[in-house]
Design an enzyme around this catalytic site. Structure first.
Site, short mmCIF file in Angstrom:
data_model
loop_
_atom_site.label_atom_id
_atom_site.label_comp_id
_atom_site.label_asym_id
_atom_site.label_seq_id
_atom_site.Cartn_x
_atom_site.Cartn_y
_atom_site.Cartn_z
N CYS A 183 63.57 -52.75 26.10
CA CYS A 183 64.03 -54.49 26.43
C CYS A 183 65.52 -54.49 26.61
CB CYS A 183 63.29 -55.32 25.77
SG CYS A 183 63.18 -56.97 26.47
N GLU A 234 55.17 -51.92 22.68
CA GLU A 234 54.84 -51.78 21.48
C GLU A 234 54.16 -53.35 20.86
OE1 GLU A 234 58.92 -53.92 21.48
OE2 GLU A 234 57.82 -52.31 22.50
N HIS A 245 57.98 -54.74 26.61
CA HIS A 245 57.35 -54.39 25.13
C HIS A 245 56.11 -53.95 25.06
CE1 HIS A 245 60.89 -56.30 23.03
NE2 HIS A 245 61.15 -57.23 23.98
#
Length: 304
Positions: A142, A237, A235
């Site tokens: 990001c 994750e 993102h």
């Protein structure tokens, strides 16, 4: 990939409860292999949450990974207990003479500032310069991806009319690239940012290759031609409820924020969001670790 982390790290208990293989320090020292050395430069405010998300994705394959958690010395974290930072984190000065197989640079909630206005920008530049000689492959996330593209290639971010916020569909346009091995032709991933990168800026830079993009969210996965630099503008994750918590936080602050796109069923914040991106998140990190770290890095890191 079994990860070797301190037994007392909060993520250890959380991951073990999720049936994720976490190797304790005593077992790790008896394995007759060279573990992969991965450093995580955690720029996010809630460091325990982010470190747990990333450690989850670095786990569950046959190799041992030793993780070093890093923070910037030039910025004081206000959202993580000082005791946790002192116990588990190091600064660049502590590790600058070492070499690592891989480095992860996280996002940070500073994307609306000019890079040079961020208080730890000079330190981050030193780390990114150091990574060219002391790290085999660096994985940027990001804002970390925007910072890396700006520092290494002079590609600047641009402000968006409204926050890119939600779950977006992405096209796999380089299915034969090793990072994309096993990816569906169309897959989803979360985004949460106020700035973006121009697709034309990426495709016009001969040292970079665009691997995946979204019709709405723009470029998503980008790799340098030598695969030493990986950039992820979203993102992957994130946990199931991360966007929900961000949405609730902004509502509670009285900020103008739209419901995350393609997230809540029927756009109803009272309903639980389905976890749609988890398998591709695991695939992305395992492909990076396997093909661009384990299969490529020299056994002797002194040869970097």
């Amino acid at each position: 990939m079994p990860i070797n982390i301190p037994d007392s790290l909060p993520a250890s208990r959380i991951l073990e409860q999720e049936n994720i293989f976490v190797m304790n320090e005593a077992r790790a020292v008896h394995q007759d292999i060279r573990p992969l050395r991965i450093a995580i430069l955690n720029l996010m405010p809630k460091k325990i949450e982010t470190e747990t998300q990333l450690l989850r994705l670095l786990s569950n394959s046959p190799l041992q990974v030793d993780v070093e958690l890093l923070l910037t010395a030039t910025h004081a974290s206000k959202n993580t207990p000082t005791e946790h930072l002192l116990k588990f984190y190091k600064t660049f000065d502590d590790i600058k003479d070492q070499r690592f197989d891989g480095l992860i640079i996280t996002g940070a909630p500073v994307e609306q500032m000019r890079f040079e206005e961020v208080d730890y920008w000079p330190e981050l530049c030193d780390i990114m310069q150091w990574s060219k000689t002391n790290v085999y492959s660096t994985f940027h996330i990001c804002w970390g991806a925007q910072a890396g593209l700006y520092y290494h290639y002079g590609i600047n971010k641009h402000p968006l009319e409204s926050k890119m916020f939600g779950i977006f569909h992405h096209h796999n346009i380089c299915p034969k690239h090793l990072l994309m091995r096993g990816f569906d032709e169309v897959f989803v991933a979360p985004h949460s940012r106020h700035t973006g990168i121009s697709q034309e800026d990426i495709t016009s830079e001969p040292r970079l290759e665009l691997l995946s993009y979204s019709d709405v969210a723009g470029p998503y996965l980008i790799a340098s031609r030598d695969n030493r630099q990986i950039f992820v503008t979203g993102h992957s994750e994130y946990d199931r409820d991360t966007l929900q918590r961000e949405y609730t936080r902004d509502i509670d602050k009285g900020l103008a924020i739209d419901v995350p796109v393609n997230y809540f069923p029927d756009d109803d914040p009272s309903r639980t969001a389905p976890y749609q991106w988890r398998s591709h998140a695991h695939l992305l990190y395992s492909n990076w670790l396997n093909y661009f770290v384990y299969q490529s890095t020299p056994f002797d890191l002194g040869q970097l």
